[in-house]
Design a protein around this motif. Structure first.
Motif, PDB file in Angstrom:
ATOM      1  N   GLY A 100       4.100  37.345  53.992  1.00 47.64           N
ATOM      2  CA  GLY A 100       4.074  36.393  52.892  1.00 47.64           C
ATOM      3  C   GLY A 100       2.693  36.128  52.349  1.00 47.64           C
TER       4      GLY A 100
ATOM      5  N   PHE B 221       3.235  27.316  42.999  1.00 44.20           N
ATOM      6  CA  PHE B 221       3.870  27.831  41.785  1.00 44.20           C
ATOM      7  C   PHE B 221       3.628  26.857  40.643  1.00 44.20           C
ATOM      8  CE2 PHE B 221       6.290  29.287  45.477  1.00 44.20           C
ATOM      9  CZ  PHE B 221       6.133  30.654  45.334  1.00 44.20           C
TER      10      PHE B 221
ATOM     11  N   TRP C  33       4.471  30.815  35.173  1.00 45.49           N
ATOM     12  CA  TRP C  33       4.136  30.385  36.533  1.00 45.49           C
ATOM     13  C   TRP C  33       2.889  31.120  36.992  1.00 45.49           C
ATOM     14  CZ3 TRP C  33       9.241  30.180  35.113  1.00 45.49           C
ATOM     15  CH2 TRP C  33       9.929  29.030  35.462  1.00 45.49           C
TER      16      TRP C  33
ATOM     17  N   MET D 269       0.739  31.944  40.253  1.00 45.96           N
ATOM     18  CA  MET D 269       0.895  31.949  41.702  1.00 45.96           C
ATOM     19  C   MET D 269      -0.326  32.563  42.364  1.00 45.96           C
ATOM     20  SD  MET D 269       4.796  33.282  41.760  1.00 45.96           S
ATOM     21  CE  MET D 269       4.805  33.989  40.119  1.00 45.96           C
TER      22      MET D 269
ATOM     23  N   PRO E 203      -2.364  34.810  45.172  1.00 51.06           N
ATOM     24  CA  PRO E 203      -2.016  36.071  45.836  1.00 51.06           C
ATOM     25  C   PRO E 203      -1.228  35.819  47.122  1.00 51.06           C
ATOM     26  CG  PRO E 203      -4.321  36.077  45.183  1.00 51.06           C
ATOM     27  CD  PRO E 203      -3.806  34.682  44.945  1.00 51.06           C
TER      28      PRO E 203
ATOM     29  N   TYR F 217       1.959  34.875  47.311  1.00 55.88           N
ATOM     30  CA  TYR F 217       3.109  33.986  47.116  1.00 55.88           C
ATOM     31  C   TYR F 217       4.030  34.614  46.090  1.00 55.88           C
ATOM     32  CZ  TYR F 217       1.012  30.201  49.752  1.00 55.88           C
ATOM     33  OH  TYR F 217       0.486  29.434  50.751  1.00 55.88           O
ATOM     34  N   TYR F 218       5.337  34.621  46.383  1.00 52.58           N
ATOM     35  CA  TYR F 218       6.314  35.271  45.520  1.00 52.58           C
ATOM     36  C   TYR F 218       7.551  34.394  45.414  1.00 52.58           C
ATOM     37  CZ  TYR F 218       3.372  39.245  46.562  1.00 52.58           C
ATOM     38  OH  TYR F 218       2.296  40.062  46.712  1.00 52.58           O
ATOM     39  N   LEU F 219       8.065  34.229  44.186  1.00 48.41           N
ATOM     40  CA  LEU F 219       9.344  33.550  44.004  1.00 48.41           C
ATOM     41  C   LEU F 219      10.464  34.485  44.452  1.00 48.41           C
ATOM     42  CD1 LEU F 219       9.040  31.886  40.479  1.00 48.41           C
ATOM     43  CD2 LEU F 219       9.226  30.733  42.681  1.00 48.41           C
ATOM     44  N   TYR F 220      11.410  33.995  45.163  1.00 50.27           N
ATOM     45  CA  TYR F 220      12.606  34.723  45.579  1.00 50.27           C
ATOM     46  C   TYR F 220      12.318  35.940  46.448  1.00 50.27           C
ATOM     47  CZ  TYR F 220      14.346  31.751  41.872  1.00 50.27           C
ATOM     48  OH  TYR F 220      14.614  30.673  41.089  1.00 50.27           O
ATOM     49  N   ARG F 221      11.201  35.969  47.132  1.00 42.26           N
ATOM     50  CA  ARG F 221      10.878  37.122  47.980  1.00 42.26           C
ATOM     51  C   ARG F 221      11.935  37.319  49.059  1.00 42.26           C
ATOM     52  NH1 ARG F 221       5.168  39.044  50.006  1.00 42.26           N
ATOM     53  NH2 ARG F 221       5.861  40.896  51.060  1.00 42.26           N
TER      54      ARG F 221
ATOM     55  N   ALA G  34      12.342  44.595  48.928  1.00 43.93           N
ATOM     56  CA  ALA G  34      11.073  45.238  48.562  1.00 43.93           C
ATOM     57  C   ALA G  34      11.287  46.654  48.102  1.00 43.93           C
ATOM     58  CB  ALA G  34      10.128  45.216  49.750  1.00 43.93           C
TER      59      ALA G  34
END
Length: 51
Positions: free
Chosen positions: A5, A20, A36, A38, A40, A42-46, A51
């Motif tokens: 993450g 976010f 948004w 963000m 480095p 951090y990802y929405l809906y990861r 992947a």
């Protein structure tokens, strides 16, 4: 040690509103722009998107 993450095991993840940051702007007539920013790692809906 970094995790998948982007936050190391010794770090506390940022609060959602800090990680976010949302900005809203006006586009053409009847449109709005949502953006948004963000940090480095951090990802929405990861956890949902493979992947």
């Amino acid at each position: 040690m970094a995790t998948a993450g982007g936050v190391s095991a010794s770090e506390t993840p940022l609060a959602f509103n800090d990680a976010f940051k949302l900005s809203v702007g006006r586009g053409s007539i009847g449109q709005i722009h949502l953006h948004w920013q963000m940090p480095p790692g951090y990802y929405l809906y990861r956890h949902i998107v493979p992947a």
